[in-house]
Design a protein around this motif. Structure first.
Motif, mmCIF file in Angstrom:
data_model
loop_
_atom_site.group_PDB
_atom_site.id
_atom_site.type_symbol
_atom_site.label_atom_id
_atom_site.label_comp_id
_atom_site.label_asym_id
_atom_site.label_seq_id
_atom_site.Cartn_x
_atom_site.Cartn_y
_atom_site.Cartn_z
ATOM 1 N N VAL A 10 -2.495 -1.319 -10.253
ATOM 2 C CA VAL A 10 -2.386 -0.221 -9.217
ATOM 3 C C VAL A 10 -3.873 -0.009 -9.135
ATOM 4 O O VAL A 10 -4.438 0.752 -9.846
ATOM 5 N N GLU A 25 0.909 -1.216 0.043
ATOM 6 C CA GLU A 25 0.011 0.000 -0.060
ATOM 7 C C GLU A 25 0.882 1.316 -0.005
ATOM 8 O O GLU A 25 1.879 1.458 0.649
ATOM 9 N N SER A 26 0.508 1.973 -1.022
ATOM 10 C CA SER A 26 1.428 3.481 -1.013
ATOM 11 C C SER A 26 0.440 4.419 -1.053
ATOM 12 O O SER A 26 -0.881 4.458 -0.947
ATOM 13 N N LEU A 44 -5.864 2.819 -7.835
ATOM 14 C CA LEU A 44 -5.641 4.012 -7.463
ATOM 15 C C LEU A 44 -6.486 4.886 -6.365
ATOM 16 O O LEU A 44 -7.808 4.365 -6.128
ATOM 17 N N GLU A 97 -0.725 -1.527 -4.557
ATOM 18 C CA GLU A 97 -0.204 -2.026 -6.018
ATOM 19 C C GLU A 97 0.098 -3.229 -5.924
ATOM 20 O O GLU A 97 0.728 -3.879 -4.824
ATOM 21 N N ASN A 145 2.646 -4.059 -13.042
ATOM 22 C CA ASN A 145 2.165 -3.750 -11.855
ATOM 23 C C ASN A 145 0.428 -2.996 -12.292
ATOM 24 O O ASN A 145 0.175 -2.382 -13.051
ATOM 25 N N ARG A 182 -0.192 6.250 -3.741
ATOM 26 C CA ARG A 182 -1.222 6.140 -4.804
ATOM 27 C C ARG A 182 -2.311 5.383 -4.635
ATOM 28 O O ARG A 182 -3.405 5.378 -5.159
#
Length: 255
Positions: free
Chosen positions: A248, A131-132, A250, A137, A246, A134
Motif C-alpha cells: 500500500v 485506489e482507496s 499510503l 493498494e 498487499n 488510504r
C-alpha cells in the motif's frame, strides 16, 4: 337707507381673502408626490422608475397619464430573489470534490504506471490494483511470491517486485506491506500460527524493497493472518485470493 348701505359695506370689508389656499394645495400635492417617489424608489426597476417619473411629471405639470397601468401602484412590485440554495449547492459540491493536490496527481500517475506493468505482463489474474482513502493498494496473490507454507520469495517473483519497487521510488509516500492468509491452520514447525506466516511474508517483501534502495523510513509491515479476508473461505478459489500480500502506497495523512 344710508344705514343699510353702510352695513353692507362693512360686511364686504370683513370678507377674508382665501387666495393663499391655491399655492398651499399645490405644495401639499408636491409633497405627497415626493413622498410617494421616495417610498416607491426602494423597490424600483426600469419600468417602475419610468412610471414614477411620469406620475411626478403629471403632478408638476397637471398633465394626464395615458394608459390604465401607468403611474404608481399601491402594491409593491414582486422582485425575484436569487436562489439562495444555488450557492449552497455549489459550495457543498466543492467540499465533496476538493481541488486535486500535488499528491493526488502523483498517485494518479503512479496508478497509471502500475496498470501498465500489470497489463503488459498479463498479471491481471494474480495482481489487483485499487485506489482507496488510504492510498494506492496493490494486492499480490501468494502464488506469485511464495511456495505453500513458506516465507522465502520465489526467484521468479523478482522481476515483478523490481518493477513495483521502481514505481514506488517515483514518490516519497510511506509504504505499508501487509501479509494475509486463509483460515487453514499452518502445519509446520517454523510458524506457530497464520499470524507468524503472514508477518514473515510481509517482512520478506519489505527487505526486498529495502535492497532496492527504498528508504527504510518509508517502510512498515503488518501480519493480519486470516482475520482480514476479502472473500469467505468457502472455496479453494476464495482461499487463494485471501492468501496475499498487499503493498500500500499510503497517502501522507494515513501514516
Amino acid at each position: 337707507m344710508s344705514k343699510k348701505r353702510r352695513n353692507f359695506d362693512d360686511e364686504h370689508e370683513e370678507h377674508i381673502d382665501e387666495s393663499w389656499l391655491i399655492p398651499y394645495a399645490d405644495i401639499l400635492t408636491l409633497l405627497l408626490a415626493l413622498f410617494i417617489v421616495l417610498f416607491a424608489s426602494s423597490n424600483i426597476d426600469k419600468q417602475k422608475f419610468h412610471s414614477i417619473m411620469e406620475s411626478f411629471k403629471s403632478e408638476l405639470t397637471g398633465t394626464n397619464i395615458k394608459g390604465d397601468n401607468e403611474g404608481l401602484s399601491v402594491q409593491p412590485s414582486k422582485i425575484k430573489l436569487p436562489d439562495a440554495t444555488t450557492a449552497d449547492k455549489q459550495n457543498t459540491q466543492e467540499s465533496k470534490n476538493p481541488a486535486p493536490t500535488t499528491e493526488d496527481a502523483e498517485l494518479n500517475n503512479l496508478m497509471q504506471q502500475l496498470q501498465k506493468i500489470i497489463s503488459d505482463n498479463h498479471l491481471e489474474s494474480v495482481i489487483t490494483l485499487q485506489e482507496s482513502k488510504r492510498g494506492v493498494e496493490i494486492a499480490l496473490k501468494d502464488v506469485i511470491l511464495f511456495d505453500p507454507g513458506k516465507d522465502a520469495l520465489k526467484q521468479s517473483s523478482f522481476t515483478t517486485l523490481d518493477a513495483l519497487a521502481n514505481v514506488a521510488k517515483s514518490v516519497a509516500n510511506p509504504i505499508s506491506i501487509e501479509g494475509h492468509t486463509d483460515n487453514v491452520p499452518i502445519s509446520n514447525s517454523k510458524f506457530a500460527s497464520n499470524w507468524e506466516l503472514s508477518s514473515a511474508r510481509a517482512v520478506s517483501v519489505l527487505h526486498y524493497f529495502e535492497s532496492k534502495s527504498i528508504d527504510k523510513s518509508r517502510l512498515q509491515f503488518v501480519g493480519y493472518g486470516e482475520y482480514k479476508p476479502i472473500y469467505p473461505n468457502d472455496t479453494a478459489e476464495h482461499k487463494q485470493s485471501n492468501r496475499r500480500v498487499n503493498i500500500v502506497i499510503l497517502r501522507s495523512d494515513q501514516n
